[in-house]
Design an enzyme around this catalytic site. Structure first.
Site, short mmCIF file in Angstrom:
data_model
loop_
_atom_site.label_atom_id
_atom_site.label_comp_id
_atom_site.label_asym_id
_atom_site.label_seq_id
_atom_site.Cartn_x
_atom_site.Cartn_y
_atom_site.Cartn_z
N TRP A 171 33.82 33.08 56.65
CA TRP A 171 33.99 32.32 55.39
C TRP A 171 35.39 31.54 55.52
O TRP A 171 36.35 32.18 55.78
CB TRP A 171 34.17 33.37 54.33
CG TRP A 171 33.03 33.72 53.72
CD1 TRP A 171 32.01 33.42 52.90
CD2 TRP A 171 32.44 35.18 54.22
NE1 TRP A 171 30.92 34.26 52.96
CE2 TRP A 171 31.15 35.24 53.54
CE3 TRP A 171 32.80 36.20 55.07
CZ2 TRP A 171 30.49 36.38 53.61
CZ3 TRP A 171 32.09 37.35 55.39
CH2 TRP A 171 30.89 37.29 54.54
N ARG A 188 34.40 26.01 50.54
CA ARG A 188 35.00 26.36 51.74
C ARG A 188 35.42 25.21 52.44
O ARG A 188 35.02 24.30 52.14
CB ARG A 188 33.65 26.86 52.74
CG ARG A 188 33.08 28.37 52.05
CD ARG A 188 32.09 28.79 52.95
NE ARG A 188 31.33 29.72 52.05
CZ ARG A 188 30.17 30.44 52.54
NH1 ARG A 188 29.78 30.33 53.82
NH2 ARG A 188 29.59 31.34 51.77
N GLN A 243 26.13 28.41 44.32
CA GLN A 243 25.55 29.86 45.05
C GLN A 243 24.96 30.52 43.61
O GLN A 243 25.63 30.33 42.58
CB GLN A 243 26.44 30.95 45.78
CG GLN A 243 26.46 30.34 47.20
CD GLN A 243 27.29 31.61 48.04
OE1 GLN A 243 27.68 32.45 47.35
NE2 GLN A 243 27.06 31.35 49.26
N VAL A 247 26.53 45.08 52.23
CA VAL A 247 25.31 45.62 52.11
C VAL A 247 24.87 46.31 53.28
O VAL A 247 25.20 46.22 54.48
CB VAL A 247 24.28 44.66 52.07
CG1 VAL A 247 24.01 44.09 50.43
CG2 VAL A 247 24.09 43.46 52.95
N ALA A 307 21.87 43.65 46.31
CA ALA A 307 22.40 42.43 45.84
C ALA A 307 21.72 41.42 46.78
O ALA A 307 21.19 41.60 47.76
CB ALA A 307 23.84 42.58 46.26
N1 DAH Z 1 27.66 35.92 50.08
C1 DAH Z 1 27.08 35.77 51.24
C2 DAH Z 1 27.28 34.42 51.81
O1 DAH Z 1 28.00 33.52 51.17
C3 DAH Z 1 25.65 35.91 50.69
C4 DAH Z 1 24.91 37.17 50.63
C5 DAH Z 1 24.42 37.72 51.71
C6 DAH Z 1 25.10 37.72 49.32
C7 DAH Z 1 23.91 39.20 51.35
C8 DAH Z 1 24.48 39.12 49.07
C9 DAH Z 1 24.07 39.75 50.10
O2 DAH Z 1 24.67 39.66 47.88
O3 DAH Z 1 23.47 40.76 49.90
O4 DAH Z 1 27.18 34.05 52.81
#
Ligand code: DAH
Length: 342
Positions: free
Chosen positions: A153, A199, A213, A256, A310
């Protein structure tokens, strides 16, 4: 003749002279104010009606009313007012000026649709804070300071602090709402966060420094991967209005465990392989998984009591897929030729 009647007569004559000369709408508007307005000549003279001898007062009042009625009629006739015939001023047959109507941005259309779908499945939809803390964006998601996972990120850090020792960032993903929400509420939780993320990207056809998102998360007792897959499949079917086939592949996200990438069978070629799915038959759709026990721990939930899932997806990408848009920069580019197509 009493002075009251003389004054009335004077006003009437003046009015008539000026009325003859008036020609524009503004002239008539001014005349109306001058003679019939709250502080107009007629109102001024009416203040003096008390000085008219009682025996003549009735007749004087009647005369004043006649003057008023005739002035009002004359003016409203010329200015096309409700009671006038609008001679020469209001041409019913003249074509009107078309009003340009606004319309929703494609983001708004898709956001409303996604919101409806998730609400119908019992989720609460939030937008959350765009400026958040390093803690909610990373630490509480099992991404400690200095951990190489942060490289995924490219973050905009903010120099100012809201509180001492609290680093602020522009959220890089809507996952930053997970622990913030969990701290406030006890399970069962079913939340979807839709909103802007930031970003430090070099922009191209599929990357923007500001994008959107959708994050979803559910926490309760006995939540399993089966719940995750069936929810996402239902969501996809409602969004694309088609029967969908999905598959999970292992994927790494620090918050996760286990983590997955969810793909769906390409709608364009039905899995045969085409440009849209890069000839694989499957379209990579989102990251997801079972919420890491450390995250539930950061939320302050009792150890081992709850499980949850999630998922996170690019909202811009969904909009691009739905409307077959091939460049993300068009959304905020301000080109009306693009925007007016929706
Ligand atoms: N937050 C992650 C991203 O910006 C995306 C994401 C991946 C969210 C896996 C989730 C997850 O809740 O379980 O790349």
């Amino acid at each position: 003749m009493s002075t009251f009647n003389q004054d009335l007569e004077q006003i009437k004559n003046n009015f008539e002279q000026e009325f003859e000369k008036a020609s524009s709408q503004t002239d008539f508007e001014n005349l109306k104010n001058k003679y019939l307005g709250r502080k107009g000549s007629l109102a001024e003279v009416m203040k003096k009606i008390g000085s008219v001898p009682a025996s003549e007062r009735g007749a004087a009042g009647k005369l004043a009313n006649e003057v008023k009625t005739s002035m009002t009629a004359k003016i409203s006739q010329k200015s096309g007012g409700e009671s006038g015939d609008g001679q020469g001023f209001f041409d019913l047959t003249e074509p009107g000026k078309a009003q340009k109507m606004g319309h929703p941005h494609p983001y708004t259309l898709v956001r409303d649709e996604v919101t409806d779908i998730f609400r119908s499945m019992g989720f609460e939809v939030l937008d959350g804070e765009e400026v958040t803390t390093d803690y909610y964006c990373f630490e509480s998601l099992n991404i400690p300071k200095g951990h190489p996972a942060r490289d995924a990120w490219d973050t905009f850090y903010i120099k100012q602090q809201r509180k001492k020792n609290e680093d602020l960032v522009l959220r890089t993903h809507t996952s930053s709402m997970q622990v913030a929400v969990m701290e406030e509420e006890e399970p069962p939780l079913r939340k979807v966060v839709i909103g802007r993320c930031f970003r430090n990207e070099a922009t191209d056809a599929s990357h923007e420094h500001s994008f959107n998102q959708i994050e979803g998360f559910v926490v309760d007792e006995n939540i399993s991967v089966a719940n995750l897959v069936s929810t996402l499949k239902q969501f996809l079917q409602a969004l694309f209005k088609a029967e969908m086939e999905v598959r999970l592949r292992p994927g790494f996200f620090p918050f996760v465990e286990p983590g997955y990438e969810l793909d769906f069978k390409c709608l364009n070629c039905k899995g045969e392989g085409c440009k849209v799915c890069k000839h694989s038959g499957w379209v990579e759709f989102l990251g997801c998984g079972m919420i890491h026990p450390k995250v539930l721990n950061f939320a302050g939930y009792p150890k081992g009591k709850y499980t949850g899932y999630a998922f996170g997806m690019g909202f811009d990408r969904i909009t691009m897929m739905k409307y077959k848009i091939d460049d993300i920069r068009l959304f905020n580019g301000g080109d009306l030729r693009f925007i007016h197509q929706f």
